[in-house]
Design a protein around this motif. Structure first.
Motif, PDB file in Angstrom:
ATOM      1  N   ASP A  20       0.796  -1.249  -0.048  1.00  0.00           N
ATOM      2  CA  ASP A  20      -0.012  -0.094   0.125  1.00  0.00           C
ATOM      3  C   ASP A  20       0.858   1.223   0.067  1.00  0.00           C
ATOM      4  N   PHE A  21       2.198   1.200   0.663  1.00  0.00           N
ATOM      5  CA  PHE A  21       3.027   2.133   0.663  1.00  0.00           C
ATOM      6  C   PHE A  21       4.275   2.052   0.390  1.00  0.00           C
ATOM      7  N   THR A  22       5.116   2.791  -0.533  1.00  0.00           N
ATOM      8  CA  THR A  22       6.601   2.802  -0.426  1.00  0.00           C
ATOM      9  C   THR A  22       6.971   3.645   0.927  1.00  0.00           C
ATOM     10  N   GLN A  23       8.279   3.639   1.066  1.00  0.00           N
ATOM     11  CA  GLN A  23       8.890   4.239   2.204  1.00  0.00           C
ATOM     12  C   GLN A  23       8.591   5.662   1.960  1.00  0.00           C
ATOM     13  N   GLU A  24       8.705   6.065   0.788  1.00  0.00           N
ATOM     14  CA  GLU A  24       8.573   7.628   0.349  1.00  0.00           C
ATOM     15  C   GLU A  24       6.986   7.993   0.542  1.00  0.00           C
ATOM     16  N   THR A  25       6.098   7.200   0.042  1.00  0.00           N
ATOM     17  CA  THR A  25       4.766   7.696   0.270  1.00  0.00           C
ATOM     18  C   THR A  25       4.415   7.390   1.787  1.00  0.00           C
ATOM     19  N   LEU A  26       4.944   6.500   2.521  1.00  0.00           N
ATOM     20  CA  LEU A  26       4.518   6.471   4.001  1.00  0.00           C
ATOM     21  C   LEU A  26       5.315   7.640   4.668  1.00  0.00           C
ATOM     22  N   ALA A  27       6.293   7.937   4.287  1.00  0.00           N
ATOM     23  CA  ALA A  27       6.774   9.225   4.961  1.00  0.00           C
ATOM     24  C   ALA A  27       5.994  10.558   4.589  1.00  0.00           C
ATOM     25  N   LYS A  39      15.009   4.515   9.075  1.00  0.00           N
ATOM     26  CA  LYS A  39      15.658   4.235  10.278  1.00  0.00           C
ATOM     27  C   LYS A  39      14.830   3.530  10.969  1.00  0.00           C
ATOM     28  N   ILE A  40      13.517   3.573  11.229  1.00  0.00           N
ATOM     29  CA  ILE A  40      12.702   2.712  11.812  1.00  0.00           C
ATOM     30  C   ILE A  40      12.807   1.175  11.560  1.00  0.00           C
ATOM     31  N   GLU A  41      12.838   1.012   9.918  1.00  0.00           N
ATOM     32  CA  GLU A  41      12.587  -0.138   9.416  1.00  0.00           C
ATOM     33  C   GLU A  41      13.958  -1.000   9.638  1.00  0.00           C
ATOM     34  N   GLN A  42      14.923  -0.131   9.710  1.00  0.00           N
ATOM     35  CA  GLN A  42      16.347  -0.887  10.097  1.00  0.00           C
ATOM     36  C   GLN A  42      16.618  -0.871  11.591  1.00  0.00           C
ATOM     37  N   GLY A  43      15.582  -0.980  12.297  1.00  0.00           N
ATOM     38  CA  GLY A  43      15.732  -0.934  13.927  1.00  0.00           C
ATOM     39  C   GLY A  43      16.181   0.246  14.757  1.00  0.00           C
ATOM     40  N   GLY A  44      16.146   1.461  14.061  1.00  0.00           N
ATOM     41  CA  GLY A  44      16.562   2.443  15.051  1.00  0.00           C
ATOM     42  C   GLY A  44      15.559   2.912  15.807  1.00  0.00           C
TER      43      GLY A  44
END
Length: 399
Positions: A20-27, A39-44
């Motif tokens: 439903d979203f790319t990282q860009e559209t979610l941002a 950062k969130i998806e990489q565990g930050g």
């Protein structure tokens, strides 16, 4: 999908955004930078306000994002958005919030509500939920603004709107919201002094009970509501007969789920008699009933009673099914697939299930029984089961 709490927050965000979203559209939707999403998806680690913005953009609760509760099966972003909007409409209007806008013309509102019911009857429960949410608020505004001589009619419209909201919530797995909406529908129907609408709401409540495995209450409510509106022998009003017949056949469905074959048979015979009095199927106030509908329901009733052969014979006797709403046709196909499965007609059962699920995926992914049946059919045709699992958002080869 494994245990939801075993994933990291970043993995949950990635799973929830899905296709439903790319990282860009979610941002963009969350009002944060693409770097923050990465950062969130990489565990930050990020702040709680940021997580709240991301959860809002994903149309889910932050508790789902951090693993305190799992998302519902196969629920995409559009489903979550529809449920959140529906919840806000139901709870806010019941509290008197957001009902100060100018009410719509009654004819315009009636047309939009009819269109929302049509989406529901097609099996597009997400679309119906999105459509009815503003209609609940508009109907509440109508009640507030209406003169005394028209307020009962407006309350009836609000009851219908709440009832559709309850139906959508029930099928989308939001049981608490379904109970709340059907409760508000009952209050408005009673204030409207409309016995037929009171009975319709009771039918909705009994259905919520059924989905909540409260079978005794489901049957009691359905039969009590039917008795309250039982037509006289000379009464030929098709709308009253349809609502009455729908209650009777639903009570038979519940009796069959309880394994009470005698009661289920008695009620089903009565439903067939009501259908014969009508002569043809009609849809009114969001319910459908008639001779074809009664026979379609008899298929599922016989499956529940372990009479697969009789269910398959009834299915063959139906012939033209165009009188049935699409969602009812879909459920009939599911019942026939179950009967074929019980008869050990594995390939036929899989073909029937595959056909209805691929042709109507929006309906299928809100039906838990499709997954159970897919797994029961077996692993003979793994390719077909993988394809079906993709439609349903579930691994049918698991376990």
């Amino acid at each position: 999908m494994g245990n939801w709490d075993s994933y990291t927050t970043g993995q949950r965000v990635k799973l929830l955004r899905g296709t439903d979203f790319t990282q860009e559209t979610l941002a963009e939707a969350a009002g944060v930078s693409v770097g923050t999403i990465r950062k969130i998806e990489q565990g930050g680690s990020v702040s709680l306000p940021t997580l709240l913005r991301v959860s809002e953009a994903l149309h889910t609760d932050v508790s789902v994002l951090v693993g305190q509760q799992a998302p519902r099966r196969a629920m995409a972003a559009a489903d979550r958005a529809a449920l959140r909007g529906l919840s806000a409409a139901v709870h806010d209007t019941a509290a008197g919030i957001g009902i100060d806008a100018a009410p719509p013309e009654e004819s315009v509102h009636a047309a939009k509500l009819a269109a929302a019911w049509e989406l529901y009857q097609l099996g597009d429960y997400t679309g119906a939920a999105l459509a009815v949410s503003p209609l609940v608020q508009q109907a509440a505004a109508m009640v507030k603004a209406m003169l005394a001589d028209r307020v009962c009619a407006a309350r009836g419209v609000l009851s219908d709107s709440y009832r559709l909201a309850a139906y959508c919530a029930n099928l989308m797995g939001a049981r608490d919201l379904a109970y709340a909406a059907v409760g508000h529908a009952q209050t408005q129907a009673e204030l409207a002094s409309d016995p037929l609408r009171v009975a319709l709401v009771a039918s909705g409540r009994s259905w919520v009970y059924l989905r909540d495995s409260r079978l005794v209450q489901a049957q009691e409510v359905a039969e009590q509501a039917a008795n309250a509106i039982e037509p006289r022998y000379t009464d030929s009003d098709p709308k009253r007969l349809a609502v009455y017949g729908c209650h009777i056949v639903f009570a038979s469905v519940v009796a069959s789920r309880r394994g009470d074959s005698d009661r289920a048979g008695d009620l089903l015979s009565h439903a067939h008699a009501v259908g014969a009095r009508m002569g043809n199927d009609i849809t009114t106030n969001g319910v459908s009933f008639g001779p074809v509908y009664a026979t379609a329901q008899a298929v599922g009733i016989n499956v529940a009673l372990g009479q697969a052969g009789k269910a398959l014979t009834l299915g063959k006797s139906l012939g033209d099914r165009s009188a049935l709403q699409q969602a009812t046709q879909n459920r009939l196909a599911l019942d026939l697939s179950m009967a074929q499965c019980e008869a050990r007609m594995w390939d036929t059962a899989l073909d029937t299930l595959m056909s209805v699920c691929t042709e109507h995926p929006e309906w299928a992914r809100h039906q838990a029984l499709t997954v159970i049946l897919g797994r029961r059919i077996g692993k003979a045709n793994k390719g077909a089961l993988r394809k079906l699992g993709g439609v349903l958002g579930a691994d049918l080869l698991a376990g």
